[in-house]
Write a protein that holds these residues in place. Sequence first.
Motif, mmCIF file in Angstrom:
data_model
loop_
_atom_site.group_PDB
_atom_site.id
_atom_site.type_symbol
_atom_site.label_atom_id
_atom_site.label_comp_id
_atom_site.label_asym_id
_atom_site.label_seq_id
_atom_site.Cartn_x
_atom_site.Cartn_y
_atom_site.Cartn_z
ATOM 1 N N ARG A 125 0.804 -1.315 0.050
ATOM 2 C CA ARG A 125 0.116 -0.107 0.039
ATOM 3 C C ARG A 125 0.698 1.448 0.239
ATOM 4 N NH1 ARG A 125 -4.375 -1.899 4.799
ATOM 5 N NH2 ARG A 125 -5.681 -2.813 3.498
ATOM 6 N N ASN A 126 1.908 1.242 0.715
ATOM 7 C CA ASN A 126 2.721 2.426 0.721
ATOM 8 C C ASN A 126 3.509 2.535 -0.387
ATOM 9 O OD1 ASN A 126 2.323 3.003 3.579
ATOM 10 N ND2 ASN A 126 3.918 1.644 4.346
ATOM 11 N N ILE A 127 3.972 1.510 -1.139
ATOM 12 C CA ILE A 127 4.697 1.787 -2.436
ATOM 13 C C ILE A 127 3.436 2.230 -3.503
ATOM 14 C CG2 ILE A 127 5.654 0.522 -4.409
ATOM 15 C CD1 ILE A 127 6.723 -1.614 -2.490
ATOM 16 N N LEU A 128 2.243 2.060 -3.570
ATOM 17 C CA LEU A 128 1.415 2.422 -4.083
ATOM 18 C C LEU A 128 0.873 3.998 -4.091
ATOM 19 C CD1 LEU A 128 -1.294 -0.535 -4.252
ATOM 20 C CD2 LEU A 128 0.085 0.169 -6.349
ATOM 21 N N THR A 129 1.464 4.488 -2.764
ATOM 22 C CA THR A 129 1.186 5.759 -2.568
ATOM 23 C C THR A 129 2.525 6.621 -2.816
ATOM 24 O OG1 THR A 129 1.806 5.469 -0.184
ATOM 25 C CG2 THR A 129 -0.813 5.234 -0.915
ATOM 26 N N GLY A 130 3.673 5.818 -2.925
ATOM 27 C CA GLY A 130 4.898 6.502 -3.120
ATOM 28 C C GLY A 130 5.634 6.726 -1.918
ATOM 29 N N ASN A 131 5.170 6.195 -0.906
ATOM 30 C CA ASN A 131 5.811 6.105 0.355
ATOM 31 C C ASN A 131 6.999 4.802 0.472
ATOM 32 O OD1 ASN A 131 6.512 6.693 3.271
ATOM 33 N ND2 ASN A 131 4.762 6.243 3.930
ATOM 34 N N ILE A 141 11.400 -4.371 0.746
ATOM 35 C CA ILE A 141 10.199 -4.466 -0.128
ATOM 36 C C ILE A 141 10.424 -3.378 -1.179
ATOM 37 C CG2 ILE A 141 7.992 -4.852 -1.184
ATOM 38 C CD1 ILE A 141 7.441 -6.344 1.530
ATOM 39 N N SER A 142 9.946 -2.162 -0.655
ATOM 40 C CA SER A 142 10.176 -0.808 -1.309
ATOM 41 C C SER A 142 11.562 -0.660 -1.890
ATOM 42 C CB SER A 142 9.788 0.132 -0.607
ATOM 43 O OG SER A 142 10.678 0.505 0.827
ATOM 44 N N LEU A 143 12.486 -1.038 -1.331
ATOM 45 C CA LEU A 143 14.028 -0.760 -1.667
ATOM 46 C C LEU A 143 14.322 -1.786 -2.963
ATOM 47 C CD1 LEU A 143 16.757 0.551 -1.336
ATOM 48 C CD2 LEU A 143 17.504 -1.766 0.060
ATOM 49 N N VAL A 144 13.768 -2.994 -3.075
ATOM 50 C CA VAL A 144 13.881 -3.918 -4.300
ATOM 51 C C VAL A 144 12.901 -3.063 -5.305
ATOM 52 C CG1 VAL A 144 13.128 -6.104 -5.227
ATOM 53 C CG2 VAL A 144 14.378 -5.866 -3.174
ATOM 54 N N TYR A 145 11.880 -2.727 -5.173
ATOM 55 C CA TYR A 145 10.843 -2.125 -6.233
ATOM 56 C C TYR A 145 11.891 -0.919 -6.714
ATOM 57 C CZ TYR A 145 7.929 1.393 -8.289
ATOM 58 O OH TYR A 145 7.565 2.273 -9.093
ATOM 59 N N GLN A 146 12.291 -0.139 -6.013
ATOM 60 C CA GLN A 146 13.185 1.203 -6.438
ATOM 61 C C GLN A 146 14.285 0.738 -7.419
ATOM 62 O OE1 GLN A 146 13.777 4.485 -3.619
ATOM 63 N NE2 GLN A 146 12.804 2.933 -2.327
ATOM 64 N N ASP A 155 16.935 6.245 1.214
ATOM 65 C CA ASP A 155 17.155 7.076 2.540
ATOM 66 C C ASP A 155 18.234 6.177 3.270
ATOM 67 O OD1 ASP A 155 16.979 7.368 5.388
ATOM 68 O OD2 ASP A 155 15.068 8.546 4.910
ATOM 69 N N ASP A 156 19.377 6.803 3.307
ATOM 70 C CA ASP A 156 20.558 6.313 3.690
ATOM 71 C C ASP A 156 20.245 5.578 5.397
ATOM 72 O OD1 ASP A 156 21.826 6.865 1.846
ATOM 73 O OD2 ASP A 156 23.161 8.506 2.639
ATOM 74 N N ASN A 157 19.433 6.406 6.328
ATOM 75 C CA ASN A 157 19.068 5.946 7.512
ATOM 76 C C ASN A 157 18.363 4.429 7.436
ATOM 77 O OD1 ASN A 157 20.516 8.035 8.697
ATOM 78 N ND2 ASN A 157 18.746 9.348 8.668
ATOM 79 N N ARG A 158 17.253 4.556 6.714
ATOM 80 C CA ARG A 158 16.427 3.356 6.352
ATOM 81 C C ARG A 158 17.357 2.114 6.022
ATOM 82 N NH1 ARG A 158 13.351 1.343 8.109
ATOM 83 N NH2 ARG A 158 11.438 1.097 7.041
ATOM 84 N N ILE A 159 18.251 2.426 4.904
ATOM 85 C CA ILE A 159 18.940 1.329 4.370
ATOM 86 C C ILE A 159 19.861 0.794 5.505
ATOM 87 C CG2 ILE A 159 20.649 0.867 2.854
ATOM 88 C CD1 ILE A 159 19.478 2.914 0.765
ATOM 89 N N ASN A 160 20.538 1.688 6.123
ATOM 90 C CA ASN A 160 21.511 1.346 7.192
ATOM 91 C C ASN A 160 20.797 0.474 8.314
ATOM 92 O OD1 ASN A 160 23.560 2.444 5.797
ATOM 93 N ND2 ASN A 160 23.389 4.188 7.106
ATOM 94 N N GLU A 161 19.661 0.992 8.733
ATOM 95 C CA GLU A 161 18.924 0.172 9.733
ATOM 96 C C GLU A 161 18.481 -1.237 9.563
ATOM 97 O OE1 GLU A 161 15.538 2.708 10.641
ATOM 98 O OE2 GLU A 161 16.546 4.294 11.628
ATOM 99 N N MET A 162 17.951 -1.229 7.979
ATOM 100 C CA MET A 162 17.595 -2.508 7.417
ATOM 101 C C MET A 162 18.558 -3.395 7.150
ATOM 102 S SD MET A 162 16.362 -3.315 3.527
ATOM 103 C CE MET A 162 18.326 -3.095 3.105
ATOM 104 N N TYR A 163 19.735 -2.993 6.540
ATOM 105 C CA TYR A 163 21.005 -3.686 6.540
ATOM 106 C C TYR A 163 21.309 -4.290 7.675
ATOM 107 C CZ TYR A 163 25.558 -4.712 4.773
ATOM 108 O OH TYR A 163 26.990 -5.431 4.356
ATOM 109 N N ILE A 164 21.575 -3.651 8.858
ATOM 110 C CA ILE A 164 22.040 -4.300 9.986
ATOM 111 C C ILE A 164 21.009 -5.115 10.601
ATOM 112 C CG2 ILE A 164 22.592 -3.419 12.460
ATOM 113 C CD1 ILE A 164 23.354 -0.842 11.411
ATOM 114 N N GLU A 165 19.693 -4.903 10.611
ATOM 115 C CA GLU A 165 18.806 -5.850 11.058
ATOM 116 C C GLU A 165 18.917 -7.219 10.586
ATOM 117 O OE1 GLU A 165 13.823 -6.246 11.633
ATOM 118 O OE2 GLU A 165 14.831 -4.303 10.858
#
Length: 293
Positions: A125-131, A141-146, A155-165
């Motif tokens: 749903r967030n991807i469909l709204t561009g969020n 999921i949104s990173l792979v879509y992009q 977003d560097d912070n979100r990527i880093n958080e996801m990557y570490i997790e």
Amino acid sequence: MVYIEEHSAYLQRLKQSPLAPLLNEILYEPVANYSLETHNANEVAVSLIICVKTNNKVHAEQILNQFSKRKINKESHWIYDNFIVFSLVCAVHKFNLPVHWIRETINVTYSQANPIDKKIKDTFRNILTGNYNSKGDYHQISLVYQFLAKNENPDDNRINEMYIELWEATFPFTEDDFINVISLKAIEIAFLKKALLSPDRFILMENFIPNFKKRTEILANISSWLLIAFITIVSFYILWLIYEKNSYPLLSKVLFFLLSISGFGVSIFWGWKKGLSRFIITFINKTFGYPSE
């Protein structure tokens, strides 16, 4: 931590399933031939991902116009397949096509979904709204879509958080194949982006790999020599005690002792050196998450 051996075996299993063509398009570079036919939902998913990757709006719209004529109901198996829904979401959002039908598809299964599946659907749903950077969804999921759509706004912070997790998590991450596959691709994308955004870190990584391998081999070589030497000394001592207790003449004791530590005696331990060294290398690689060759 994601071990290469583990995720390779995991993907190999999925490649034996009907998902194989779609996995190839999501995870790798190849763009296969595709069909405009819409009778098979899996083939539709593959075709749409290829259209997204090649920026082919005409064919994507043609496929979706036909496929969206299907009546949405809870008996349709494909509406529960996140790989298929992801492909539809990618095409609809990439080419700015009508979203009502795909939103309805997501809504039909939402109430009965488990927490993981609900979070996946929230991300759709967030991807469909561009969020692309919502805090409450699966950012991978949104990173792979992009990445697939070449519509990247990282977003560097979100990527880093996801990557570490993900990097610190045990693989497989969940019982959901879709999240596991997308997460593996997202780790790759994040790693490349971190490398591109930080050339110094990329150079450090490039230097680390051969240095790690070389130092591991040196450590394994030294450790195996020390261990074999220790075993030999202990064996030497035990044999000496055995012969010392016997009443043979000293010359006979020395002769028997030397024969014992040669040939098939204690010196056989030295033949273990190569295998022991390989074992130590494998152990170190496994401990630190480095792939064994």
